[in-house]
Scaffold this motif. Sequence first.
Motif, mmCIF file in Angstrom:
data_model
loop_
_atom_site.group_PDB
_atom_site.id
_atom_site.type_symbol
_atom_site.label_atom_id
_atom_site.label_comp_id
_atom_site.label_asym_id
_atom_site.label_seq_id
_atom_site.Cartn_x
_atom_site.Cartn_y
_atom_site.Cartn_z
ATOM 1 N N ARG A 1 -90.266 33.154 63.478
ATOM 2 C CA ARG A 1 -90.860 32.669 64.733
ATOM 3 C C ARG A 1 -91.718 33.757 65.375
ATOM 4 N NH1 ARG A 1 -87.264 30.517 69.885
ATOM 5 N NH2 ARG A 1 -88.986 30.383 71.409
ATOM 6 N N HIS A 2 -91.266 34.993 65.284
ATOM 7 C CA HIS A 2 -92.057 36.091 65.832
ATOM 8 C C HIS A 2 -93.419 36.171 65.131
ATOM 9 C CE1 HIS A 2 -93.428 40.372 65.828
ATOM 10 N NE2 HIS A 2 -93.185 40.238 67.119
ATOM 11 N N ARG A 3 -93.447 36.031 63.801
ATOM 12 C CA ARG A 3 -94.728 36.067 63.095
ATOM 13 C C ARG A 3 -95.620 34.909 63.515
ATOM 14 N NH1 ARG A 3 -91.719 37.400 58.817
ATOM 15 N NH2 ARG A 3 -91.889 35.336 57.889
ATOM 16 N N GLU A 4 -95.025 33.735 63.697
ATOM 17 C CA GLU A 4 -95.812 32.569 64.093
ATOM 18 C C GLU A 4 -96.407 32.758 65.486
ATOM 19 O OE1 GLU A 4 -93.075 29.372 63.800
ATOM 20 O OE2 GLU A 4 -93.104 29.297 61.599
ATOM 21 N N VAL A 5 -95.607 33.257 66.420
ATOM 22 C CA VAL A 5 -96.106 33.477 67.777
ATOM 23 C C VAL A 5 -97.165 34.570 67.768
ATOM 24 C CG1 VAL A 5 -95.474 34.322 70.076
ATOM 25 C CG2 VAL A 5 -94.021 32.640 68.926
ATOM 26 N N PHE A 6 -96.922 35.626 66.994
ATOM 27 C CA PHE A 6 -97.858 36.740 66.954
ATOM 28 C C PHE A 6 -99.194 36.339 66.343
ATOM 29 C CE2 PHE A 6 -99.522 40.939 66.283
ATOM 30 C CZ PHE A 6 -98.909 41.701 67.271
ATOM 31 N N ALA A 7 -99.198 35.286 65.543
ATOM 32 C CA ALA A 7 -100.451 34.811 64.947
ATOM 33 C C ALA A 7 -101.442 34.349 66.003
ATOM 34 C CB ALA A 7 -100.178 33.684 63.951
ATOM 35 N N SER A 8 -101.001 34.197 67.254
ATOM 36 C CA SER A 8 -101.937 33.918 68.344
ATOM 37 C C SER A 8 -102.903 35.077 68.533
ATOM 38 C CB SER A 8 -101.181 33.679 69.654
ATOM 39 O OG SER A 8 -100.335 32.559 69.554
ATOM 40 N N TYR A 9 -102.492 36.267 68.083
ATOM 41 C CA TYR A 9 -103.356 37.443 68.177
ATOM 42 C C TYR A 9 -104.088 37.689 66.861
ATOM 43 C CZ TYR A 9 -100.291 38.165 72.183
ATOM 44 O OH TYR A 9 -99.584 37.988 73.332
ATOM 45 N N PHE A 10 -103.347 37.739 65.773
ATOM 46 C CA PHE A 10 -103.932 37.859 64.435
ATOM 47 C C PHE A 10 -102.822 37.617 63.420
ATOM 48 C CE2 PHE A 10 -102.998 42.229 65.875
ATOM 49 C CZ PHE A 10 -102.101 42.648 64.916
ATOM 50 N N PRO A 11 -103.180 37.221 62.186
ATOM 51 C CA PRO A 11 -102.158 36.971 61.163
ATOM 52 C C PRO A 11 -101.322 38.222 60.913
ATOM 53 C CG PRO A 11 -104.279 36.105 60.474
ATOM 54 C CD PRO A 11 -104.539 36.925 61.702
ATOM 55 N N LEU A 12 -100.010 38.023 60.808
ATOM 56 C CA LEU A 12 -99.090 39.139 60.673
ATOM 57 C C LEU A 12 -98.286 38.985 59.383
ATOM 58 C CD1 LEU A 12 -98.077 41.626 62.397
ATOM 59 C CD2 LEU A 12 -96.190 40.146 63.097
ATOM 60 N N THR A 13 -98.439 39.927 58.461
ATOM 61 C CA THR A 13 -97.642 39.912 57.235
ATOM 62 C C THR A 13 -96.264 40.499 57.515
ATOM 63 O OG1 THR A 13 -98.314 42.125 56.520
ATOM 64 C CG2 THR A 13 -99.758 40.285 55.900
ATOM 65 N N ARG A 14 -95.357 40.333 56.584
ATOM 66 C CA ARG A 14 -94.022 40.919 56.750
ATOM 67 C C ARG A 14 -94.086 42.440 56.802
ATOM 68 N NH1 ARG A 14 -92.457 36.155 54.105
ATOM 69 N NH2 ARG A 14 -90.697 35.134 55.165
ATOM 70 N N ARG A 15 -94.943 43.029 55.984
ATOM 71 C CA ARG A 15 -95.069 44.490 56.006
ATOM 72 C C ARG A 15 -95.609 44.967 57.358
ATOM 73 N NH1 ARG A 15 -95.787 43.182 50.669
ATOM 74 N NH2 ARG A 15 -94.753 44.562 49.152
ATOM 75 N N MET A 16 -96.586 44.264 57.870
ATOM 76 C CA MET A 16 -97.115 44.614 59.182
ATOM 77 C C MET A 16 -96.054 44.417 60.261
ATOM 78 S SD MET A 16 -100.818 42.815 58.504
ATOM 79 C CE MET A 16 -101.398 42.826 60.187
ATOM 80 N N GLN A 17 -95.235 43.387 60.109
ATOM 81 C CA GLN A 17 -94.172 43.141 61.072
ATOM 82 C C GLN A 17 -93.153 44.277 61.073
ATOM 83 O OE1 GLN A 17 -91.768 39.660 60.309
ATOM 84 N NE2 GLN A 17 -91.613 39.185 62.492
ATOM 85 N N VAL A 18 -92.851 44.825 59.904
ATOM 86 C CA VAL A 18 -91.957 45.984 59.821
ATOM 87 C C VAL A 18 -92.549 47.149 60.612
ATOM 88 C CG1 VAL A 18 -91.052 47.754 58.269
ATOM 89 C CG2 VAL A 18 -90.883 45.340 57.638
#
Length: 270
Positions: A205-222
């Motif tokens: 869900r955090h990645r989905e919400v953050f996609a409002s700014y730009f696409p977020l990969t798992r590595r970027m999320q780490v």
Amino acid sequence: MGNMPDAADTDGLTVGQVSKRLGVTVRALHHWDEVGLARPSLRTAAGYRLYTAGDLERLHRVVVYRELGLGLDRIRDVLEDPAADVPGALRAQRAQVDERIDRLQRLGAGLDRMIDAQEHGLLLTTEQQAAVFGPQWNPDWPARARQLYGGTTQWTQYAERSASRGPEEWRAVAEAVACLERALGDAMDAGVEPGSPEANRLVERHREVFASYFPLTRRMQVCLGRMYEADPGFAAHYDGIRAGLAAWFRRIVDADARAHGIDPDTASWR
């Protein structure tokens, strides 16, 4: 538009001479001849086209209407049909021009917004930012983000999204972020364990919400998880929601990454 030809010196002009006089290409003259719109009246013994004064007068009219944007078939009607509604044809063409002008003006406004978004990130006034993001918002943050990330692909993606957003769209983003942060705090309070299905759903869900700014990969999320814990400003924000939330969030992100074959200790921004 080309000057009207002088009848005294225009009989027997070659295609090249006519091209220079009227400012049109030889290719266009050949095409107009082939489709029967403006044919030369004369030919040399070798078959080369020669234009008379009358031919040039017709060509001049073709050029005038062509520069006004009329199609060749419509020009033919205007030139050859005595009953042709010339004012009507011109009004219709003017309407099309007005539509193109309006479309180009909208395109120009869109380009201005995209340029502004690339240069500033957030296209809201200071007052709008405070109303959307709350009193804790610092209006200097977008400029700082531009300094740090302005040359990255992610900044470009963020700007592309920002260019199409006004206060209401940003308010929806802010509400989605706030809702997620409350859910993270509630999950930590409830003892949700890193690596559990519920924790992994929150990471997704955090990645989905953050996609409002730009696409977020798992590595970027780490990498974000590390920053949320290590950066004093981010840590204060998350720990202000729940004490220890920044560290807990990093743990659930790292656990999710491991489940997908990513080593959190070596993950890089990609």
